[in-house]
Design an enzyme around this catalytic site. Structure first.
Site, PDB file in Angstrom:
ATOM      1  N   GLY A 242       2.427 -32.678 -21.037  1.00 61.65           N
ATOM      2  CA  GLY A 242       1.238 -31.841 -21.140  1.00 61.65           C
ATOM      3  C   GLY A 242       0.737 -31.545 -22.523  1.00 61.65           C
ATOM      4  O   GLY A 242      -0.371 -30.993 -22.667  1.00 61.65           O
ATOM      5  N   GLU A 279       8.531 -34.714 -20.713  1.00 63.75           N
ATOM      6  CA  GLU A 279       7.846 -35.832 -20.049  1.00 63.75           C
ATOM      7  C   GLU A 279       6.461 -36.080 -20.653  1.00 63.75           C
ATOM      8  O   GLU A 279       5.462 -36.113 -19.933  1.00 63.75           O
ATOM      9  CB  GLU A 279       7.679 -35.509 -18.551  1.00 63.75           C
ATOM     10  CG  GLU A 279       8.964 -35.213 -17.799  1.00 63.75           C
ATOM     11  CD  GLU A 279       8.716 -34.647 -16.396  1.00 63.75           C
ATOM     12  OE1 GLU A 279       7.552 -34.323 -16.058  1.00 63.75           O
ATOM     13  OE2 GLU A 279       9.691 -34.528 -15.642  1.00 63.75           O
ATOM     14  N   GLY A 281       3.149 -37.732 -21.900  1.00 64.54           N
ATOM     15  CA  GLY A 281       2.402 -38.962 -21.679  1.00 64.54           C
ATOM     16  C   GLY A 281       1.312 -39.083 -22.734  1.00 64.54           C
ATOM     17  O   GLY A 281       1.456 -39.793 -23.728  1.00 64.54           O
ATOM     18  N   ARG A 282       0.251 -38.329 -22.539  1.00 58.96           N
ATOM     19  CA  ARG A 282      -0.928 -38.400 -23.407  1.00 58.96           C
ATOM     20  C   ARG A 282      -0.593 -38.308 -24.906  1.00 58.96           C
ATOM     21  O   ARG A 282      -1.127 -39.067 -25.711  1.00 58.96           O
ATOM     22  CB  ARG A 282      -1.872 -37.243 -23.034  1.00 58.96           C
ATOM     23  CG  ARG A 282      -3.206 -37.255 -23.762  1.00 58.96           C
ATOM     24  CD  ARG A 282      -3.975 -35.943 -23.506  1.00 58.96           C
ATOM     25  NE  ARG A 282      -3.913 -35.529 -22.130  1.00 58.96           N
ATOM     26  CZ  ARG A 282      -4.807 -35.859 -21.190  1.00 58.96           C
ATOM     27  NH1 ARG A 282      -5.844 -36.587 -21.524  1.00 58.96           N
ATOM     28  NH2 ARG A 282      -4.651 -35.433 -19.950  1.00 58.96           N
ATOM     29  N   ARG A 318     -12.366 -41.148 -17.391  1.00 54.53           N
ATOM     30  CA  ARG A 318     -12.199 -39.742 -17.783  1.00 54.53           C
ATOM     31  C   ARG A 318     -13.509 -38.985 -17.996  1.00 54.53           C
ATOM     32  O   ARG A 318     -13.618 -37.840 -17.568  1.00 54.53           O
ATOM     33  CB  ARG A 318     -11.317 -39.628 -19.035  1.00 54.53           C
ATOM     34  CG  ARG A 318      -9.884 -40.118 -18.829  1.00 54.53           C
ATOM     35  CD  ARG A 318      -8.992 -39.810 -20.019  1.00 54.53           C
ATOM     36  NE  ARG A 318      -8.763 -38.389 -20.131  1.00 54.53           N
ATOM     37  CZ  ARG A 318      -9.349 -37.597 -20.997  1.00 54.53           C
ATOM     38  NH1 ARG A 318     -10.209 -38.082 -21.879  1.00 54.53           N
ATOM     39  NH2 ARG A 318      -9.095 -36.315 -20.989  1.00 54.53           N
ATOM     40  N   CYS A 350     -23.736 -48.976 -10.891  1.00 55.02           N
ATOM     41  CA  CYS A 350     -24.791 -48.326 -10.123  1.00 55.02           C
ATOM     42  C   CYS A 350     -24.362 -46.938  -9.665  1.00 55.02           C
ATOM     43  O   CYS A 350     -24.160 -46.688  -8.468  1.00 55.02           O
ATOM     44  CB  CYS A 350     -25.158 -49.192  -8.925  1.00 55.02           C
ATOM     45  SG  CYS A 350     -25.554 -50.861  -9.433  1.00 55.02           S
ATOM     46  N   TYR A 378      -4.592 -42.516 -19.954  1.00 54.17           N
ATOM     47  CA  TYR A 378      -5.419 -42.328 -18.759  1.00 54.17           C
ATOM     48  C   TYR A 378      -6.727 -43.102 -18.887  1.00 54.17           C
ATOM     49  O   TYR A 378      -7.797 -42.627 -18.521  1.00 54.17           O
ATOM     50  CB  TYR A 378      -5.657 -40.828 -18.499  1.00 54.17           C
ATOM     51  CG  TYR A 378      -4.347 -40.088 -18.380  1.00 54.17           C
ATOM     52  CD1 TYR A 378      -3.560 -40.249 -17.256  1.00 54.17           C
ATOM     53  CD2 TYR A 378      -3.874 -39.283 -19.418  1.00 54.17           C
ATOM     54  CE1 TYR A 378      -2.328 -39.622 -17.153  1.00 54.17           C
ATOM     55  CE2 TYR A 378      -2.644 -38.651 -19.316  1.00 54.17           C
ATOM     56  CZ  TYR A 378      -1.875 -38.829 -18.181  1.00 54.17           C
ATOM     57  OH  TYR A 378      -0.661 -38.214 -18.078  1.00 54.17           O
TER      58      TYR A 378
HETATM   59  C1  LIG Z   1       1.197 -36.672 -15.624  1.00 52.91           C
HETATM   60  C2  LIG Z   1       2.529 -36.094 -15.748  1.00 52.91           C
HETATM   61  C3  LIG Z   1       3.182 -36.032 -16.987  1.00 52.91           C
HETATM   62  C4  LIG Z   1       2.526 -36.447 -18.276  1.00 52.91           C
HETATM   63  O1  LIG Z   1       1.528 -35.528 -18.633  1.00 52.91           O
HETATM   64  P1  LIG Z   1       0.773 -35.613 -20.056  1.00 52.91           P
HETATM   65  O2  LIG Z   1      -0.230 -34.541 -19.994  1.00 52.91           O
HETATM   66  O3  LIG Z   1       0.162 -36.954 -20.144  1.00 52.91           O
HETATM   67  O4  LIG Z   1       1.799 -35.378 -21.112  1.00 52.91           O
HETATM   68  C5  LIG Z   1       4.467 -35.538 -17.016  1.00 52.91           C
HETATM   69  N1  LIG Z   1       5.091 -35.102 -15.883  1.00 52.91           N
HETATM   70  C6  LIG Z   1       4.485 -35.133 -14.686  1.00 52.91           C
HETATM   71  C7  LIG Z   1       5.209 -34.649 -13.495  1.00 52.91           C
HETATM   72  C8  LIG Z   1       3.187 -35.626 -14.572  1.00 52.91           C
HETATM   73  O5  LIG Z   1       2.596 -35.633 -13.376  1.00 52.91           O
END
Ligand SMILES: *Cc1c(COP(=O)(O)O)cnc(C)c1O
Length: 426
Positions: A242, A279, A281-282, A318, A350, A378
């Protein structure tokens, strides 16, 4: 200066590391995703340093960008992976990742996915309901195994982010109400196929402040203590992902901001022995990529100017899905004094929702290249073939070398799995 350190102008031309994006567009065509290997490594390094040598496992939230080259890079750096499907598990294995560093999240795990994850030997299932707990126990028992589990609890905190990417409020579908968690943990102790190893939460995405994490952490610490009183000892605490990135002028919290406060809170509660799992991601990939696109037409009406480009909402969802803002850079800065116009940058699809950026001042002509910034997360992973548009190629730049890490899809591949049925007799 652009917002992405490894995508900067040199002699008036935007580069990915040391390669002009004009060159990549010539060679590989547009639309084109371009990633910087060094940007991935730098983002990883911020987490490594923040861990201060303590027991922290960073599981890359791979749904942000699941290209095998990205996964392989993070695996080489020591990452585990946060997966949300059996398909993602297969990608981890194909990229040479280590299943014993995989946590499996998601509200709808199917039986085949649970079986595959047990077979592979994942580190933990982040369980989101009692039904799932029972299903995992039954499958593990059948296989003669015990499944390592955490409960994903919903701490009911407001992550102050877009409603579509906020996941830690009571009204969201995610997790188990933290008030009910002790009873569900008790239930888990009675199921034969389970091994309770941790607790997990993930409160949202593109979070910019540390306070929502600390709110959630406080509630998790209370829960961990309550569980200890019931004789349930945990080995790890997973705070999810997150952490936000800069798309425009945000100053998001850093991994160090987060982890230093987490260590403090745990130590002062005598919980310093817990392994921390994250965890992200972004924040590992978001500013490591751009989407390169060419201007096809400029179109003007009474109230609007449109730059119609060859990338579209199918390539980058997005903006229309989250009303998200992505920077737009003209790849070749013009010395001419031609007019600057305010454009909506739109694709050929379209749909009125097919836009990539709105109200941007640009000095452009048809044929010019634009870079849609912050397109590492994403972006390709949400791409579709809507309007029968083959998905773009993906390039990974390493210094002065460009690697094709995914071929552009061919038009034929769009319908390779389809067939017509026999003509109905007259
Ligand atoms: C999407 C997700 C993440 C990654 O979130 P980011 O905002 O990209 O860091 C981590 N854990 C879970 C359970 C997710 O669904």
């Amino acid at each position: 200066m652009t917002i992405a350190p490894h995508f900067q102008f040199q002699d008036g031309v935007l580069h990915a590391e040391n390669i002009p994006l004009t060159e990549l567009a010539e060679q590989y065509g547009t639309p084109l995703y371009v990633y910087s290997r060094q940007a991935l490594r730098d983002a990883w390094e911020a987490y490594r340093v923040a861990a201060q040598g303590r027991d922290v496992l960073v599981c890359y939230g791979m749904k942000a960008n699941s290209n095998l080259a990205v996964l392989h890079e993070f695996h080489q750096l020591g990452a585990g992976f946060d997966i949300v499907s059996g398909g993602e598990l297969a990608r981890v294995e194909a990229a040479g990742g280590d299943p014993s560093k995989v946590v499996f999240s998601g509200v709808g795990k199917q039986a085949w996915e649970i079986r595959a994850a047990l077979e592979a030997g994942v580190k933990c299932f982040n369980v989101e309901s009692e039904g799932e707990l029972e299903r995992i126990s039954a499958i593990a028992s059948e296989m003669g195994r015990r499944a390592p589990i955490s409960l994903r609890v919903n701490p009911d905190v407001d992550a102050h982010t877009h409603p579509y990417i906020s996941t830690g409020l009571k009204e969201n579908k995610f997790g188990i109400d933290i008030a009910l968690a002790p009873a569900v943990y008790q239930r888990a102790t009675q199921l034969p196929g389970l091994d309770i190893v941790g607790v997990d939460c993930h409160i949202g995405s593109q979070i910019t402040e540390v306070s929502p994490y600390l709110d959630a952490l406080g509630k998790l610490i209370d829960l961990i203590k309550a569980l200890a009183d019931q004789g349930i000892a945990l080995k790890h605490l997973d705070l999810g992902g997150g952490i936000g990135i800069r798309y425009t002028d945000e100053t998001p919290l850093t991994p160090s901001d987060l982890l230093s406060r987490v260590f403090q809170a745990l130590d002062s509660n005598n919980l310093g022995h817990l392994q921390i799992v994250l965890e992200p991601g972004r924040s590992l990939v978001g500013n490591a990529g751009v989407l390169l696109t060419r201007v096809e037409y400029l179109k003007h009406n009474d109230t609007k100017n449109f730059a119609i480009v060859d990338a579209a909402m199918n390539d980058l969802l997005r903006p229309t899905l989250y009303d998200a803002w992505h920077g737009v850079e003209t790849v070749r800065q013009r010395e001419t004094s031609g007019p600057i116009c305010r454009y909506d940058v739109v694709g050929p699809i379209c749909e009125s929702g097919d836009w990539l950026a709105r109200d941007r001042e640009l000095r452009i002509e048809p044929g010019d290249l634009l870079a849609i910034m912050s397109a590492g997360a994403y972006a390709f992973s949400m791409a579709s073939q809507y309007n029968s548009r083959p998905r773009p190629a993906e390039i990974m730049v390493d210094g002065t070398t460009a690697h094709v890490v995914r071929q552009r899809e061919t038009v034929e591949s769009l319908f390779a799995n389809e067939q017509t049925i026999p003509v109905r007799p007259a």
